[in-house]
Motif scaffolding. Structure first.
Motif, PDB file in Angstrom:
ATOM      1  N   PHE A 191      10.675   0.263   6.228  1.00  0.00           N
ATOM      2  CA  PHE A 191      10.113   1.193   5.250  1.00  0.00           C
ATOM      3  C   PHE A 191       9.305   2.280   5.950  1.00  0.00           C
ATOM      4  O   PHE A 191       8.369   1.986   6.698  1.00  0.00           O
TER       5      PHE A 191
ATOM      6  N   GLY B  50       3.421   3.737   3.006  1.00  0.00           N
ATOM      7  CA  GLY B  50       2.827   2.515   2.465  1.00  0.00           C
ATOM      8  C   GLY B  50       3.291   2.166   1.059  1.00  0.00           C
ATOM      9  O   GLY B  50       2.949   1.099   0.537  1.00  0.00           O
ATOM     10  N   PHE B  51       4.100   3.041   0.458  1.00  0.00           N
ATOM     11  CA  PHE B  51       4.492   2.850  -0.943  1.00  0.00           C
ATOM     12  C   PHE B  51       5.027   1.448  -1.243  1.00  0.00           C
ATOM     13  O   PHE B  51       4.651   0.817  -2.237  1.00  0.00           O
ATOM     14  N   SER B  52       5.909   0.967  -0.356  1.00  0.00           N
ATOM     15  CA  SER B  52       6.595  -0.310  -0.612  1.00  0.00           C
ATOM     16  C   SER B  52       5.640  -1.499  -0.694  1.00  0.00           C
ATOM     17  O   SER B  52       5.979  -2.522  -1.275  1.00  0.00           O
ATOM     18  N   SER B  53       4.466  -1.369  -0.100  1.00  0.00           N
ATOM     19  CA  SER B  53       3.499  -2.475  -0.153  1.00  0.00           C
ATOM     20  C   SER B  53       2.380  -2.235  -1.165  1.00  0.00           C
ATOM     21  O   SER B  53       1.381  -2.945  -1.156  1.00  0.00           O
ATOM     22  N   MET B  54       2.560  -1.253  -2.018  1.00  0.00           N
ATOM     23  CA  MET B  54       1.541  -0.956  -3.028  1.00  0.00           C
ATOM     24  C   MET B  54       1.949  -1.522  -4.400  1.00  0.00           C
ATOM     25  O   MET B  54       3.094  -1.385  -4.822  1.00  0.00           O
ATOM     26  N   GLY B  55       0.984  -2.101  -5.077  1.00  0.00           N
ATOM     27  CA  GLY B  55       1.159  -2.491  -6.477  1.00  0.00           C
ATOM     28  C   GLY B  55       0.577  -1.425  -7.399  1.00  0.00           C
ATOM     29  O   GLY B  55       1.195  -1.032  -8.372  1.00  0.00           O
TER      30      GLY B  55
END
Lengths: 288, 288, 288, 288
Positions: C259, C263-268
């Motif tokens: 990715f 950091g998008f993919s690890s953000m809720g």
């Protein structure tokens, strides 16, 4: 003349002008040792740190000399020590740093032979503190002291035990899960506030002093070697990857756990490993 | 006449003959409360437990009466209390149990308003102890006392913050990561030795007394409701899923984190959420 | 004098001596275009390729001149064209290549406005062929022709739609899942046989000519910008990361989906995105 | 008398009043066969379907009689056949269905011994069509014909090869990735519009007629048996889990890939598997 310069194998300047802190170098088999050597080659300046006890057994002085670095002893679980480390590093290096390597892990439960269904909870909390929480302490103090420059890069070393259970890895699996969670949680804050990125590298099992302590390690190393299409990643290769993560080539990679394992994490079964496994049945009495 | 029997809405016997322990019921909005009601409907017998303080504020007595259960107070971080809980439960229920629900979580850092970059480390360790390590203590003691029957099922409640960072969820994210790791690590051992399965349910944000404590919760609930094709999962639906995991229908599911969230975890962006988000720009001055 | 040399911003030689093939450059907003520019800066030589139709609309000639590269037109779904591309490239470059970038994707269902519940299956098969299978054809032919050197690196561009559903991304989500699977499946074989590594980069939504085609793209870009602690990754930053993956710094990274998304993919949920979302309710009638 | 009723082992009514369609039963070792038996026990009514050729070789008539079901032959890649299947099923069952099982997979490349680096692309497209796209065709037609009731449940059978490469699984890995992507993509739409949930079960390697075709299957079965703390999941256990997913206990689980594998997917290395592997080295000449 220009051409000849570039013929040197490591004549890059990927970390030129960058300052850093490297935790966890013990001897020349350590991943952190290799990272220090390569960061030096790439033009970085940095301080080195380890625990007082590790420094007695290790050969950190030799590395410091080689890399023209200063050593600042620190117990990574001590807020006071980490504070001192960050302040001294900024003083020595002339300002905030650009990269930090966290390569710290230790379990007294493993050392004392306590199995996962018979843990000592004081040891357990110590495992989490040393191997996980130390990373938070480092980041929280760095944030408070503003010790990392904009677009800085922080890397911690992890292991696939954070996702998949391995016999004998014990409470270090939980510690690595915690470590990776801290990388994400703080990665959000430090990214948002200061564009600092935080990642973990999930490295192949590696024959370092730390890695060798895990039970049944040789069999596992053989298995992962045969499972991984590129074979296990070495400490030196891990250092190369770490340099890439410290460099400006990876500025938008953050909050990730990056597998550096020759492909192991994406394998279900390889021909080589299956073939070796099947040899275990050559003895007819196994064939039940 | 047979037909009429089946017309009762809950005339299943999915947990008939099964014994259990349910942690964490506080009042009728608790997931654990709903699990207790449904486990009772499905023919299970069980003990209830919560901390002494929770029992003062909650309405556990009412639930106990309804489910014909006994309450055994326990501080889930106390090995002595957990031991007493397991022993008393076996005494009351007439032997080892078949299922356990762990629904425990608390962060003093959240309560005291300490942000993730300004954590109190004593609070942090307490968060991990209550919300994560308590699960290990329960499992380790159960294993030592042989308190869970063959093919028993243990479930702990988790949240997607274990994988993805949410503003305001703070150190509970790390605790949930730890919890899920413990489920895997002990799931291996307890599965191998006794065929006991251990899973976590990663539940939608839920308006329970615990869930409501998280900052900005209402906005998040609205967002996840619009993102999830089936909407947020309710506490009651979570209880249904828990019953399925306690039943013999799921005997080979173990070491898993199971998302029970109306599809949220597999969504990148829904039409409804995007549409709502875009309304935030109706005011022209936002359109920069 | 040595010092002054290194003051040049791009005076690295990370790809010095390496040969490559770059698919998918159309104009200066293309990720592939940026990769070509940066590969050139880092000392690589390479051929460029795109479809005959893309070459009419694009500005590939300009790039070829800049990078001193030759253009070899190819329809990536045509085995004959790919064969010709590989053979010509080896001829021009003087032997097998060290890196390949696959940046290809197209959906007629998207273009023609067919929604995912009303797909045309001929278009669907075409989507899979162009956006997924073309990668297999390239790798299979390269393997047969021995067109990639030992320790070569192959990268394909992907998107998080392969893991999480996004409204409007349509059958391209399935194509990206297929693409990532092919990277793993062939990564095993090519790694085992020849130490060639194969990875995908899962890039932020990017305002390229291709990216702009997706419905509701601007709102999504705004949302991911606010969700990602480092903001969306640009095409240029993606090119930097690609260079790192082509370089010898990442030799043991394979079969991974990486990715590159701020950091998008690890953000809720981030504070910024939640804050913006909540503005959508300022109008009282929304508050039901 | 009420009590005695419940003493029957399968006297549940989990699917009472529910209607369904079951694809893929061939003989009594099929997972779909077991699902049919158990769905019947739980009070469901359903139609059965398979290809005309499978019906010649299989024993579907026997199952149909046992379950009081009708058989509707269909080629799952034919839109016309699927349409006929759905219409006939609704006619026979008296309305839209509540559950569907998709258990379909076939690779001509595997059958004809074409390795993954020497694929026939016509076969490949056929693999994707049969094993992946058939699921989309089913869902798209069901949506158009409104053939699934509100809160219906659709399950497709998958395998861990969708995430991790296994020697010999070949292009079926890509097909399973595609299948899981379709489950997510359509799960969003069908959930949003009609509250229908769509999931995949990632099942242990199973000795069915289909499973047995994969090369080196016995060694793999032994390995996964020793790796999985609960052992491999059987076809019958998979059917139990499928029933849980069809029941109202799992109404908010959607767009998920659910591992039903005795824990295999969360294992890195077990004691049993490592122990067996290490036996392969008893012969001294191996110890290099």
């Amino acid at each position: 003349m220009q051409k000849s310069l570039f013929n040197f194998k490591h004549m890059h300047d990927l970390l030129k002008g960058k300052k850093g802190i490297i935790f966890g170098a013990l001897n020349s088999s350590s991943i952190a040792w290799k990272v220090a050597e390569k960061a030096h080659e790439q033009g970085a300046v940095f301080t080195l740190t380890n625990t007082p006890v590790a420094m007695r057994f290790g050969e950190l002085d030799e590395l410091a000399k080689k890399c023209n670095s200063e050593i600042i002893p620190a117990d990574a679980t001590s807020v006071a020590d980490i504070k001192n480390l960050l302040e001294k590093s900024m003083e020595i290096l002339g300002g905030p740093v650009d990269f930090i390597l966290h390569s710290i892990g230790m379990s007294l439960n493993v050392r004392k032979g306590r199995t996962y269904d018979d843990l000592d909870y004081n040891y357990y909390m110590k495992t989490l503190d040393i191997s996980g929480l130390s990373f938070h302490k480092l980041l929280q103090l760095a944030r408070k002291l503003d010790a990392i420059n904009e677009w800085g890069s922080v890397v911690a070393l992890s292991y696939i035990a954070a996702q998949r259970t391995l016999y004998g890895y014990n409470d270090m699996a939980d510690a690595k899960s915690l470590l990776e969670s801290i990388a994400r949680s703080f990665g959000y804050i430090y990214g948002r506030d200061k564009n600092v990125r935080i990642n973990t590298i999930s490295q192949s099992p590696t024959k370092t002093t730390a890695g060798s302590g895990v039970k049944g390690f040789d069999g596992l190393i053989d298995f992962t070697e045969r499972m991984s299409p590129l074979g296990n990643a070495t400490a030196e290769e891990c250092a190369d990857f770490t340099i890439a993560l410290f460099s400006d080539l990876t500025k938008k990679v953050t909050m990730q756990n990056l597998f550096h394992d020759g492909g192991f994490s994406s394998m279900g079964m390889s021909f080589k490993a299956m073939n070796q496994y099947n040899k275990s049945f050559d003895n007819p009495e196994e064939l039940d």
